[in-house]
Write a protein that holds these residues in place. Structure first.
Motif, PDB file in Angstrom:
ATOM      1  N   VAL A 274       0.832  -1.208   0.000  1.00 14.96           N
ATOM      2  CA  VAL A 274       0.000   0.000   0.000  1.00 14.96           C
ATOM      3  C   VAL A 274       0.865   1.256   0.000  1.00 14.96           C
ATOM      4  CG1 VAL A 274      -1.583   1.362   1.413  1.00 14.96           C
ATOM      5  CG2 VAL A 274      -2.039  -1.056   1.015  1.00 14.96           C
ATOM      6  N   GLN A 278       1.161   3.724  -3.264  1.00 15.46           N
ATOM      7  CA  GLN A 278       0.730   5.119  -3.222  1.00 15.46           C
ATOM      8  C   GLN A 278       1.832   6.059  -3.708  1.00 15.46           C
ATOM      9  OE1 GLN A 278      -0.904   6.259   0.559  1.00 15.46           O
ATOM     10  NE2 GLN A 278      -2.673   4.901   0.393  1.00 15.46           N
ATOM     11  N   GLN A 281       1.902   5.695  -7.514  1.00 12.32           N
ATOM     12  CA  GLN A 281       0.682   6.236  -8.112  1.00 12.32           C
ATOM     13  C   GLN A 281       0.689   7.754  -8.110  1.00 12.32           C
ATOM     14  OE1 GLN A 281      -2.828   4.480  -6.509  1.00 12.32           O
ATOM     15  NE2 GLN A 281      -4.231   5.608  -7.848  1.00 12.32           N
ATOM     16  N   HIS A 282       1.140   8.344  -7.031  1.00 15.82           N
ATOM     17  CA  HIS A 282       1.193   9.808  -6.963  1.00 15.82           C
ATOM     18  C   HIS A 282       2.256  10.376  -7.899  1.00 15.82           C
ATOM     19  CE1 HIS A 282      -1.827  10.181  -3.959  1.00 15.82           C
ATOM     20  NE2 HIS A 282      -1.140   9.564  -3.008  1.00 15.82           N
ATOM     21  N   ALA A 291      -3.787   0.892 -10.807  1.00 17.19           N
ATOM     22  CA  ALA A 291      -4.256   1.170  -9.445  1.00 17.19           C
ATOM     23  C   ALA A 291      -5.215   0.096  -8.953  1.00 17.19           C
ATOM     24  CB  ALA A 291      -4.914   2.544  -9.386  1.00 17.19           C
ATOM     25  N   SER A 345      -8.606  -0.980   2.823  1.00 18.45           N
ATOM     26  CA  SER A 345      -8.042  -1.470   1.558  1.00 18.45           C
ATOM     27  C   SER A 345      -9.144  -1.951   0.627  1.00 18.45           C
ATOM     28  CB  SER A 345      -7.051  -2.615   1.833  1.00 18.45           C
ATOM     29  OG  SER A 345      -5.955  -2.168   2.597  1.00 18.45           O
ATOM     30  N   ALA A 348     -10.722   1.080  -0.919  1.00 22.75           N
ATOM     31  CA  ALA A 348      -9.862   1.661  -1.952  1.00 22.75           C
ATOM     32  C   ALA A 348      -9.901   0.839  -3.229  1.00 22.75           C
ATOM     33  CB  ALA A 348      -8.427   1.771  -1.425  1.00 22.75           C
ATOM     34  N   GLU A 352     -11.203   1.994  -6.976  1.00 23.81           N
ATOM     35  CA  GLU A 352     -10.335   1.921  -8.151  1.00 23.81           C
ATOM     36  C   GLU A 352     -10.946   1.057  -9.250  1.00 23.81           C
ATOM     37  OE1 GLU A 352      -7.872   3.717  -8.674  1.00 23.81           O
ATOM     38  OE2 GLU A 352      -7.267   4.425  -6.694  1.00 23.81           O
ATOM     39  N   GLN A 365      -8.125  11.791  -0.076  1.00 27.02           N
ATOM     40  CA  GLN A 365      -6.812  11.988   0.533  1.00 27.02           C
ATOM     41  C   GLN A 365      -6.790  11.448   1.961  1.00 27.02           C
ATOM     42  OE1 GLN A 365      -5.551  16.076   0.822  1.00 27.02           O
ATOM     43  NE2 GLN A 365      -3.421  15.530   1.174  1.00 27.02           N
ATOM     44  N   ASP A 368      -6.635   7.714   1.740  1.00 31.79           N
ATOM     45  CA  ASP A 368      -5.293   7.245   1.366  1.00 31.79           C
ATOM     46  C   ASP A 368      -4.311   7.349   2.524  1.00 31.79           C
ATOM     47  OD1 ASP A 368      -6.168   6.626  -1.137  1.00 31.79           O
ATOM     48  OD2 ASP A 368      -5.402   8.441  -2.100  1.00 31.79           O
ATOM     49  N   THR A 415       4.914  -4.178  -5.713  1.00 31.16           N
ATOM     50  CA  THR A 415       4.695  -3.001  -6.567  1.00 31.16           C
ATOM     51  C   THR A 415       5.472  -3.125  -7.872  1.00 31.16           C
ATOM     52  OG1 THR A 415       4.380  -1.671  -4.562  1.00 31.16           O
ATOM     53  CG2 THR A 415       4.796  -0.487  -6.617  1.00 31.16           C
TER      54      THR A 415
END
Length: 548
Positions: A274, A278, A281-282, A291, A345, A348, A352, A365, A368, A415
């Protein structure tokens, strides 16, 4: 031979009961009976084996053991087993053999031990289901069988090995000092069964117990009494120099606890995934499909982890009780934190994948930030859960290094794998830059973790008499093949393959999905082996009732 020995002990126990049946009678009647039989002690001083009154305010029952009178016959063990109807292999009382240094005179002592009904019982404070209670009238630490979920955490938090897991029932059980017999004026089974009157029950005060704990007045081979403040009083004229358990050199791996090992690895992988996800992704270097797949992967690991933890319970249908001890049990806090993490999770992932309506930017936000925060609380609860056991290998610093680096390594690997399988065609320069950053984090985290794990080998010089020394010797002897496998998998999956396949990645070329998958699989297998070794080498510092 074993059957004859058991029969002899049973006969001895029955003889002891016949000879000592007066212990259940009032003190005056017992004295008169013994006087009539000319069976008074040689000293001419008669002392009843149980108190003549119930504990008053500020007092509690406690065992008193005259070790100079203990011969190691184990009649107390047989009596306890018979009168409490224990299962085969279950023992609420044990007899250990303590020896002195090789050149010490008179260096041999038998030690009978059971639950010490501590002032600050570790079993009660660790239990997530509130299945323990310290009776305010008697001070006896009682286990409430009907509330137990069979998590066995109390077998970790009790430094003296008192709680015993019973597979047939799926719960733990322990000595309750035969409190029902005491209430009726009868001595506990072990007291009544001892032919030498080495075990008695007396009244103690909290201040007396604390004073003995502060002085370290207990068993020389056991955990320091300052941890839980055991109420048992041991009498011994003089301990042999260098007193230690006779079998202290015997290397005995602990139980593997495979469901717990799987749960720990997967929760840490999920939290790490996670956080790493993040960050990527950002940075905006992932395709639109990334995502949802990454969130679903992190959620799947969390759900599998919670499922694995339930498999460890003796009574899985009562798993809901694990949250009841949140005010005092780190296990309850771990369950609540990871449960919240899994729920966040799931939310989220649903967003997505388009299964839930999109949240406002501010709400998203907060979501997250809340997800990794809940995971971090759960991870810290896992650290403290094992630190609370007072096992040297499981102190907060060592466990935190292992667990945090597991999250870093497995999160980075997960990831990287998601980036590799969702990036179709040539990768952009920015995507490759982040891919290489994560590969460096993976390599550094793996190398650091393997070095930290290997540091325990330096303790082998301490020898088997030291818990860390015994852990090191276990890893290098009885568990040697598994230790080699763990380091081999770690170096291959976390260092060799990333250096050869991931770091050389260049812009304009496809990301190496097969190589990333292979590295991730090796790392996951290595972490599972490591976590199994974590349990098997986690030796308790001393038992004072040792391994029953």
């Amino acid at each position: 031979m074993a059957k004859r020995l058991h029969h002899a002990r049973c006969v001895q126990f029955q003889t002891n009961v016949d000879a000592n049946h007066v212990f259940g009678a009032p003190a005056v009647e017992a004295f008169a009976t013994l006087h009539k039989r000319a069976a008074l002690p040689a000293s001419g001083v008669y002392r009843h084996p149980i108190p003549l009154r119930a504990p008053s305010s500020g007092e509690q029952y406690a065992f008193e053991v005259d070790l100079d009178a203990c011969t190691g016959c184990k009649a107390c063990v047989t009596a306890c087993h018979a009168l409490n109807g224990l299962d085969p292999g279950e023992a609420w009382r044990s007899v250990d053999l303590v020896v002195g240094a090789e050149d010490a005179a008179g260096g041999l002592q038998h030690v009978t031990s059971s639950c010490h009904h501590c002032l600050d019982p570790g079993c009660m404070h660790g239990c997530p289901a509130n299945a323990y209670v310290k009776d305010p009238r008697t001070g006896v630490v009682r286990h409430l069988d009907g509330l137990c979920i069979g998590c066995r955490y109390c077998t970790f938090t009790c430094p003296y090995g008192a709680p015993q897991y019973v597979p047939r029932l799926g719960i733990v059980r322990k000595c309750d000092l035969c409190v029902d017999r005491l209430a009726g004026g009868e001595a506990p089974a072990c007291v009544q069964g001892c032919p030498n009157e080495a075990i008695r029950v007396r009244l103690v005060t909290p201040s007396e117990v604390r004073a003995r704990a502060e002085r370290g007045d207990f068993l020389p081979h056991a955990t320091h009494p300052g941890l839980t403040k055991p109420a048992t009083v041991y009498r011994k004229r003089k301990w042999p120099e260098g007193a230690r358990l006779a079998d202290f050199e015997r290397l005995r791996p602990e139980e593997a606890h495979l469901p717990l090992a799987l749960m720990l690895v997967l929760t840490q992988a999920s939290v790490g995934a996670v956080v790493a996800g993040q960050m990527v992704q950002h940075a905006g270097v992932t395709p639109a499909s990334w995502a949802g797949i990454h969130a679903a992967l992190a959620l799947g690991a969390a759900v599998l982890a919670l499922g694995a933890s339930v498999l460890h319970l003796g009574r899985p249908l009562r798993a809901w009780r694990a949250i009841l001890g949140i005010r005092h049990s780190w296990l309850s806090r771990e369950v609540v934190a990871f449960g919240l993490f899994a729920a966040l999770s799931a939310g989220a992932a649903a967003q997505e994948l388009g299964l839930l309506p999109a949240l406002s930017p501010a709400m998203r936000q907060a979501w997250d930030l809340g997800t990794p925060a809940a995971g971090a609380v759960g991870l810290w609860s896992s650290v403290m859960l094992y630190h609370r056991t007072a096992r040297p290998l499981w102190n907060a610093r060592r466990v935190a290094v292992r667990f945090v680096l597991s999250a870093v390594v497995l999160g980075s690997a997960a990831t990287l794998l998601c980036m590799a399988i969702t990036t179709h065609g040539p990768a952009s320069a920015e995507t490759v830059r982040w891919f290489r950053i994560l590969a460096v984090v993976l390599i550094a985290g793996t190398a650091g973790k393997l070095v930290a794990e290997g540091a325990i080998f330096l303790a082998r010089k301490r020898g088997p008499g030291d818990p860390l020394g015994q852990a090191a010797l276990l890893l290098l002897d009885a568990l040697y093949q598994w230790t080699v496998l763990r380091f081999l998998l770690g170096w291959l999956g976390g260092v060799v393959l990333p250096v050869l396949l991931l770091l050389p990645q260049r812009a304009g070329a496809p990301l190496p999905a097969a190589g990333t998958a292979a590295a991730t699989a090796l790392l996951l297998a290595g972490e599972l082996v490591e976590r199994t070794l974590f349990f098997r080498s986690g030796v308790a510092p001393g038992r004072g009732g040792s391994k029953r």
